[in-house]
Write a protein that holds these residues in place. Structure first.
Motif, PDB file in Angstrom:
ATOM      1  N   THR A  65       0.815  -1.214   0.000  1.00 29.91           N
ATOM      2  CA  THR A  65       0.000   0.000   0.000  1.00 29.91           C
ATOM      3  C   THR A  65       0.846   1.259   0.000  1.00 29.91           C
ATOM      4  N   HIS A  66       2.077   1.181   0.578  1.00 30.92           N
ATOM      5  CA  HIS A  66       2.911   2.379   0.597  1.00 30.92           C
ATOM      6  C   HIS A  66       4.359   2.023   0.863  1.00 30.92           C
ATOM      7  N   SER A  67       5.189   3.071   0.855  1.00 35.89           N
ATOM      8  CA  SER A  67       6.632   2.892   0.742  1.00 35.89           C
ATOM      9  C   SER A  67       7.364   2.839   2.074  1.00 35.89           C
ATOM     10  N   HIS A  68       6.683   2.512   3.167  1.00 40.43           N
ATOM     11  CA  HIS A  68       7.340   2.307   4.457  1.00 40.43           C
ATOM     12  C   HIS A  68       7.583   0.823   4.656  1.00 40.43           C
ATOM     13  N   ALA A  69       8.758   0.487   5.145  1.00 42.33           N
ATOM     14  CA  ALA A  69       9.229  -0.892   5.071  1.00 42.33           C
ATOM     15  C   ALA A  69       8.488  -1.866   5.979  1.00 42.33           C
ATOM     16  N   ASP A  70       7.735  -1.379   6.965  1.00 39.64           N
ATOM     17  CA  ASP A  70       6.948  -2.325   7.756  1.00 39.64           C
ATOM     18  C   ASP A  70       5.772  -2.872   6.954  1.00 39.64           C
ATOM     19  N   VAL A  73      12.498  -7.216  -0.461  1.00 39.14           N
ATOM     20  CA  VAL A  73      11.496  -6.566  -1.295  1.00 39.14           C
ATOM     21  C   VAL A  73      11.496  -7.263  -2.651  1.00 39.14           C
ATOM     22  N   ILE A  74      10.342  -7.349  -3.274  1.00 34.68           N
ATOM     23  CA  ILE A  74      10.211  -7.816  -4.654  1.00 34.68           C
ATOM     24  C   ILE A  74       9.725  -6.634  -5.478  1.00 34.68           C
ATOM     25  N   GLU A  75      10.394  -6.350  -6.566  1.00 38.30           N
ATOM     26  CA  GLU A  75      10.055  -5.175  -7.366  1.00 38.30           C
ATOM     27  C   GLU A  75       8.651  -5.320  -7.954  1.00 38.30           C
ATOM     28  N   PRO A  76       7.827  -4.274  -7.854  1.00 42.75           N
ATOM     29  CA  PRO A  76       6.464  -4.336  -8.395  1.00 42.75           C
ATOM     30  C   PRO A  76       6.456  -4.511  -9.908  1.00 42.75           C
ATOM     31  N   LEU A  99      20.481  -6.296   3.149  1.00 38.37           N
ATOM     32  CA  LEU A  99      21.048  -6.328   1.800  1.00 38.37           C
ATOM     33  C   LEU A  99      20.019  -6.718   0.750  1.00 38.37           C
ATOM     34  N   GLY A 100      19.026  -7.533   1.141  1.00 37.97           N
ATOM     35  CA  GLY A 100      17.975  -7.907   0.199  1.00 37.97           C
ATOM     36  C   GLY A 100      17.167  -6.718  -0.272  1.00 37.97           C
ATOM     37  N   VAL A 101      17.068  -5.704   0.564  1.00 41.34           N
ATOM     38  CA  VAL A 101      16.378  -4.472   0.197  1.00 41.34           C
ATOM     39  C   VAL A 101      17.334  -3.501  -0.480  1.00 41.34           C
ATOM     40  N   ILE A 102      18.531  -3.381   0.094  1.00 39.60           N
ATOM     41  CA  ILE A 102      19.511  -2.431  -0.439  1.00 39.60           C
ATOM     42  C   ILE A 102      19.804  -2.717  -1.907  1.00 39.60           C
TER      43      ILE A 102
END
Length: 673
Positions: free
Chosen positions: A187-192, A267-270, A547-550
């Motif tokens: 829904t939004h760009s905060h990592a939680d 994260v998986i890219e949308p 690192l998976g997000v970075i």
């Protein structure tokens, strides 16, 4: 993150490693005569006890509808929910540590915050409506599950892989059948709201997975706080009470949820981007109508309506608390007026929904209740905006506004407008900042001397530190804790090793924390008290967890981060021109260093000759580059090893890296100079 739910990527890049929140809770049983907790907290004074009791008379505690709604639809309750870090074994989520939250509020906790903590207390699977479920209190954020035609649609898949794995195991036991996860919605760009996604989907299923996000999601997730990551991490330690134990003299609740888990993120890219309000998408056979809400609670955010279910998901635009227009860990100020307008559009277009469910807390059912809820949330942000501007026009300063502004009774008596996360006081200052900036117009505040210098002079003028402490004790005995804090802050910055000054200041912070209705305010005050007594106790960081997000962030973002880490003195007089070639992403960047300023420019990957006269060209993978940045490899060994190609002057390359600041653990002092 901000969230948490406002927790953004870079906060997590550093914060994910601050494991150790799962400490044994304080209990009344371990109180000694000298202090009321093993951390050394002082007892609540009679002034604090009376102020907290007054809250019971000021708010409608007899209204139990929230408790009924928070328990509605409970299918299965999780017992003994404790989640460990997958690598270190440290506890990162511990619901039993909060089992002390029952009965009436103790004297050391604001009764309104105690009520919110009870409501955030039961981890389990809840049925929202046929085809819609929520897994609540397994994480700071709430995971929503929608049944599709061929699989399960997940909305906001947890903060960490560890809490995500615990959530998935529970879903498999109580809800999921053999159908796969078919779609993910961020829904939004905060990592939680996305960091745990790899717990639900392994890399082998990415091609079959639909991943939906608002426009700008990846850019905002990577960049909102990346330049200030280490500083924001340090400040977030205060906002989320990382040094505090759960207990009646420590952590109670953050307002949005119990605490913030610090584990491994991903994260998986949308592959499906929502760009406009009104867009309709069929996702695994379920019709979604999206509303863009970017610029409200997050810089990239959407909400959505499910026509076949007559249900609306408000993401984090609406909550069971007043949210942050400005978050204490530090972030760009949000737009309170836009926020109010977005909620109004929800009311106008989707107020007829049977149920509203969000990314935190429990749902709201029924048209009458939904209308009241949306109107109050809308008007809360509009009131803060309009009345702050009204006071600015009258010439009032941020401090004056924050002490003058008061919600009208009809809003103040709504528990979902109370300041459990954001507060009326610091949100009003945020509106001032957005329009007017940091300067209040008084030239005395234009360029004041630093706190350590001014503190020493204040103490000298007031007759010396012993006299100041004596006078501060009198104010403390009168219950004037905010003034004691202001007074003794000068004393501590003047003489940071003065034990009596620090202890009395810590006691004042204790009382302010005990009185706070806001979970983050309680954390700020009690963390300050803790550090005055014990020094900085934040554990070392584990950037490798993120690192998976970075690795998903644009290379350009990390070059910007390098630029702000140039040490002006170390770089003074240097003139360097370098090429960085990333062999896996097929990117080439020209980097210049002059005047202690670094610039970088994207160049064609295949470039004949050396048209920019770089003295050295470094060829390596982006993965190696990131490992060098986060310190996962020995820099000198890599520079002189075989894992990267260096064409030109190694001395210039070393000179460039030598120009970067070595900031270490970034645990800089806050309540001492």
């Amino acid at each position: 993150m901000n969230h948490l739910s406002e927790i953004t990527i870079l906060t997590l890049i550093i914060l994910t490693s601050l494991i150790g929140c799962g400490q044994e809770p304080e209990s009344i049983a371990n109180i000694s005569e000298s202090s009321v907790s093993d951390a050394g907290n002082s007892a609540p004074t009679q002034h604090t006890i009376e102020k907290n009791k007054a809250v019971l008379d000021a708010l409608p505690f007899s209204d139990t509808r929230d408790f009924e709604e928070a328990e509605r639809g409970l299918i299965a309750k999780a017992t003994n929910l404790v989640v460990k870090h997958k690598s270190t074994g440290d506890t990162l989520w511990d619901i039993p540590a909060y089992d002390f939250i029952k009965g009436e509020a103790p004297d050391s906790v604001n009764p309104s915050l105690w009520r919110q903590a009870k409501l955030n207390g039961t981890p389990g699977l809840y049925k929202v409506k046929q085809g819609i479920w929520q897994l609540r209190n397994f994480d700071l954020a709430t995971l929503s599950v929608i049944e599709g035609e061929r699989g399960w649609i997940l909305v906001d898949p947890s903060t960490t892989i560890e809490t995500g794995a615990a959530s998935l195991a529970f879903l498999k036991k109580h809800l999921f059948d053999d159908k796969p996860v078919s779609a993910i919605l961020y829904t939004h760009s905060h990592a939680d709201h996305f960091g745990g996604v790899r717990a639900y989907v392994d890399e082998g299923h990415d091609e079959k997975l639909q991943v939906v996000a608002p426009e700008g999601f990846m850019e905002e997730a990577a960049s909102e706080n990346i330049l200030l990551g280490p500083a924001m991490t340090r400040r977030a330690g205060y906002q989320y009470g990382l040094a505090l134990k759960p207990g009646v003299y420590g952590n109670i609740d953050l307002g949005l949820g119990k605490s913030l888990p610090f584990g491994t993120t991903s994260v998986i890219e949308p592959n499906t981007i929502i760009r406009e309000t009104g867009e309709e998408h069929l996702i695994d056979g379920v019709r979604f109508i999206f509303q863009i809400a970017s610029g409200t609670e997050a810089p990239s955010e959407f909400t959505f309506y499910l026509p076949e279910h007559n249900a609306f998901c408000g993401a984090e635009v609406i909550s069971r608390t007043m949210h942050n227009i400005y978050t204490l860990r530090g972030a760009k100020v949000r737009d309170a007026l836009l926020w109010s307008k977005v909620i109004d559009s929800i009311l106008q277009d989707y107020g007829h929904s049977d149920v509203i469910f969000n990314s935190h807390h429990w749902p709201v059912w029924g048209t009458e209740r939904i209308t009241e809820y949306l109107e109050s949330q809308r008007d809360t942000y509009k009131f803060i905006h309009d009345q702050t501007i009204h006071m600015v026009l009258a010439g009032m300063t941020p401090k004056e506004i924050s002490h003058s502004i008061k919600l009208p009774e009809n809003l103040a008596n709504k528990f979902y407008s109370r300041g459990y996360y954001g507060t009326l006081q610091h949100n009003a200052k945020a509106v001032y900042q957005r329009y007017v900036g940091w300067y209040d117009g008084n030239p005395a505040n234009l360029h004041p001397i630093p706190p350590a210098k001014s503190g020493a002079r204040y103490i000298e003028l007031m007759g010396g530190i012993e006299t100041v402490i004596e006078k501060a004790q009198t104010y403390y005995d009168n219950g004037e804790y905010e003034w004691v804090a202001e007074l003794l802050n000068h004393a501590v910055f003047s003489q940071p090793d003065h034990t009596a000054a620090k202890e009395l200041l810590a006691k004042a912070y204790d009382q302010l924390g005990y009185q706070a209705e806001s979970g983050p305010w309680r954390s700020e005050y009690l963390t300050a008290a803790h550090e005055l007594r014990h020094g900085i106790t934040a554990p070392p960081t584990r950037t490798i967890d993120a690192l998976g997000v970075i690795s998903m962030a644009p290379t350009d973002t990390f070059l910007e981060t390098i630029a702000v880490n140039i040490d002006a003195e170390k770089a003074d007089g240097k003139e360097l021109t370098l090429n960085f070639v990333f062999t896996d992403t097929k990117e080439r960047f020209l980097i210049t260093l002059r005047n202690s300023v670094m610039h970088h420019y994207l160049k064609p990957y295949k470039q004949e000759g050396n048209p920019n006269n770089a003295t050295v060209t470094v060829s390596l993978t982006k993965e190696m580059f990131l490992n060098m940045i986060v310190g996962a490899v020995d820099m000198q060994a890599i520079l002189f090893g075989d894992e990267l190609s260096i064409d030109g002057s190694k001395l210039d390359l070393l000179s460039f890296f030598a120009s970067l600041s070595q900031s270490g653990n970034n645990n800089f002092p806050i309540v001492t100079p």
